[in-house]
Scaffold this motif. Sequence first.
Motif, PDB file in Angstrom:
ATOM      1  N   ALA A  23       0.977  -0.806  -0.254  1.00  0.00           N
ATOM      2  CA  ALA A  23      -0.031  -0.007   0.174  1.00  0.00           C
ATOM      3  C   ALA A  23       1.075   1.250   0.005  1.00  0.00           C
ATOM      4  CB  ALA A  23      -1.099   0.086   1.258  1.00  0.00           C
ATOM      5  N   GLY A  24       1.027   1.897  -0.471  1.00  0.00           N
ATOM      6  CA  GLY A  24       0.618   3.745   0.094  1.00  0.00           C
ATOM      7  C   GLY A  24      -0.204   4.700  -0.163  1.00  0.00           C
ATOM      8  N   VAL A  25       0.404   6.014  -0.929  1.00  0.00           N
ATOM      9  CA  VAL A  25      -0.573   7.395  -0.139  1.00  0.00           C
ATOM     10  C   VAL A  25      -0.312   8.074  -1.766  1.00  0.00           C
ATOM     11  CG1 VAL A  25      -1.409   9.085   0.539  1.00  0.00           C
ATOM     12  CG2 VAL A  25      -0.174   7.338   2.071  1.00  0.00           C
ATOM     13  N   LEU A  26      -1.689   7.888  -2.207  1.00  0.00           N
ATOM     14  CA  LEU A  26      -1.621   8.586  -4.043  1.00  0.00           C
ATOM     15  C   LEU A  26      -2.217  10.285  -3.383  1.00  0.00           C
ATOM     16  CD1 LEU A  26      -2.215   9.345  -6.395  1.00  0.00           C
ATOM     17  CD2 LEU A  26      -4.277   8.593  -6.493  1.00  0.00           C
ATOM     18  N   SER A  27      -1.342  11.532  -4.024  1.00  0.00           N
ATOM     19  CA  SER A  27      -1.870  12.717  -3.245  1.00  0.00           C
ATOM     20  C   SER A  27      -1.879  13.486  -4.270  1.00  0.00           C
ATOM     21  CB  SER A  27      -0.458  13.268  -2.529  1.00  0.00           C
ATOM     22  OG  SER A  27       0.150  12.255  -1.160  1.00  0.00           O
ATOM     23  N   TYR A  28      -2.811  14.415  -4.681  1.00  0.00           N
ATOM     24  CA  TYR A  28      -2.823  15.101  -5.881  1.00  0.00           C
ATOM     25  C   TYR A  28      -3.297  16.100  -5.558  1.00  0.00           C
ATOM     26  CZ  TYR A  28      -7.414  13.248  -5.948  1.00  0.00           C
ATOM     27  OH  TYR A  28      -8.825  13.352  -4.856  1.00  0.00           O
ATOM     28  N   TYR A  29      -3.468  17.201  -5.913  1.00  0.00           N
ATOM     29  CA  TYR A  29      -4.073  18.513  -6.417  1.00  0.00           C
ATOM     30  C   TYR A  29      -5.379  18.596  -6.763  1.00  0.00           C
ATOM     31  CZ  TYR A  29       0.199  21.396  -4.904  1.00  0.00           C
ATOM     32  OH  TYR A  29       1.121  21.580  -4.210  1.00  0.00           O
ATOM     33  N   SER A  69       0.505  14.190 -10.118  1.00  0.00           N
ATOM     34  CA  SER A  69       0.407  12.995  -8.791  1.00  0.00           C
ATOM     35  C   SER A  69       1.799  12.423  -8.223  1.00  0.00           C
ATOM     36  CB  SER A  69      -1.079  12.300  -9.063  1.00  0.00           C
ATOM     37  OG  SER A  69      -0.217  11.189  -9.953  1.00  0.00           O
ATOM     38  N   ILE A  70       0.943  12.310  -6.720  1.00  0.00           N
ATOM     39  CA  ILE A  70       2.581  11.670  -6.211  1.00  0.00           C
ATOM     40  C   ILE A  70       1.963  10.474  -5.911  1.00  0.00           C
ATOM     41  CG2 ILE A  70       5.182  11.629  -4.938  1.00  0.00           C
ATOM     42  CD1 ILE A  70       4.913  14.257  -5.378  1.00  0.00           C
ATOM     43  N   PHE A  71       2.460   9.055  -6.018  1.00  0.00           N
ATOM     44  CA  PHE A  71       2.763   8.543  -5.008  1.00  0.00           C
ATOM     45  C   PHE A  71       3.930   8.033  -4.268  1.00  0.00           C
ATOM     46  CE2 PHE A  71       1.888   3.096  -4.692  1.00  0.00           C
ATOM     47  CZ  PHE A  71       0.280   3.773  -4.032  1.00  0.00           C
ATOM     48  N   THR A  72       3.330   7.270  -3.154  1.00  0.00           N
ATOM     49  CA  THR A  72       4.864   6.866  -2.220  1.00  0.00           C
ATOM     50  C   THR A  72       4.595   6.124  -1.056  1.00  0.00           C
ATOM     51  OG1 THR A  72       5.017   9.527  -1.778  1.00  0.00           O
ATOM     52  CG2 THR A  72       5.813   8.292   0.002  1.00  0.00           C
ATOM     53  N   THR A  73       5.241   5.299  -1.299  1.00  0.00           N
ATOM     54  CA  THR A  73       5.273   4.333  -0.286  1.00  0.00           C
ATOM     55  C   THR A  73       6.474   4.095   0.615  1.00  0.00           C
ATOM     56  OG1 THR A  73       6.756   2.487  -1.954  1.00  0.00           O
ATOM     57  CG2 THR A  73       4.712   2.478  -1.863  1.00  0.00           C
ATOM     58  N   ILE A  74       6.005   3.651   2.176  1.00  0.00           N
ATOM     59  CA  ILE A  74       7.095   3.719   2.892  1.00  0.00           C
ATOM     60  C   ILE A  74       7.297   2.047   3.659  1.00  0.00           C
ATOM     61  CG2 ILE A  74       7.761   4.250   5.284  1.00  0.00           C
ATOM     62  CD1 ILE A  74       6.902   7.107   4.682  1.00  0.00           C
ATOM     63  N   LYS A  75       8.072   1.275   3.717  1.00  0.00           N
ATOM     64  CA  LYS A  75       8.540   0.467   4.350  1.00  0.00           C
ATOM     65  C   LYS A  75       9.436   0.485   5.802  1.00  0.00           C
ATOM     66  CE  LYS A  75      10.638  -4.359   4.432  1.00  0.00           C
ATOM     67  NZ  LYS A  75      11.142  -4.914   3.513  1.00  0.00           N
ATOM     68  N   SER A  76       8.760   0.582   6.629  1.00  0.00           N
ATOM     69  CA  SER A  76      10.086   0.563   7.734  1.00  0.00           C
ATOM     70  C   SER A  76       9.880  -0.761   8.240  1.00  0.00           C
ATOM     71  CB  SER A  76       9.137   1.537   8.894  1.00  0.00           C
ATOM     72  OG  SER A  76       8.036   0.781   9.615  1.00  0.00           O
ATOM     73  N   GLU A  77      11.212  -0.949   9.451  1.00  0.00           N
ATOM     74  CA  GLU A  77      10.844  -1.692  10.369  1.00  0.00           C
ATOM     75  C   GLU A  77      12.372  -0.842  11.748  1.00  0.00           C
ATOM     76  OE1 GLU A  77      15.590  -3.299   7.950  1.00  0.00           O
ATOM     77  OE2 GLU A  77      13.219  -3.936   7.042  1.00  0.00           O
TER      78      GLU A  77
END
Length: 154
Positions: A23-29, A69-77
């Motif tokens: 999953a990730g976050v889609l951002s747009y104006y 748009s910008i789509f961002t994924t983050i994997k953290s540990e």
Amino acid sequence: MKKITNQIRDLHLIESGLENNFAGVLSYYAGEDKVIHITLTFIYLDKNIYFFFNDDDDNYDLIPFEAHSIFTTIKSEKGSKINSVKFDAIYRFFSVSIKGIIKKIDDQKLKDDLKHKYLAKYTNGESEKTHLKDLNKILMIDTEEIQAFEEIGG
């Protein structure tokens, strides 16, 4: 607190991160001074990101086609002993951001292929046929730029 941020340029590492993330976050104006963020599942294929919507999903109708748009994924540990740093890391994350134009997928052959790839990633052996009919709306980000970073801190 110490932290190290590295830009990742290894395309194989970036693609692996995208293929293994869910999953990730889609951002747009959406008008002046209004930015919308939507959390979505996705698949990554041929340097583009694809999103799938059911017929009754209101998010599909809110997303403007041909918008930047910008789509961002983050994997953290949790941090672990990392030999390349001289401190005890508390966290470590890997982020990938994809910038591009949102486009609608209309080609039926492409849609069918994408649906099968999506279901292979997000179902656990359930009957694909029952889920295929629900995924009729597909959007993509036509990638213009990919940026990836790793941050280690503690």
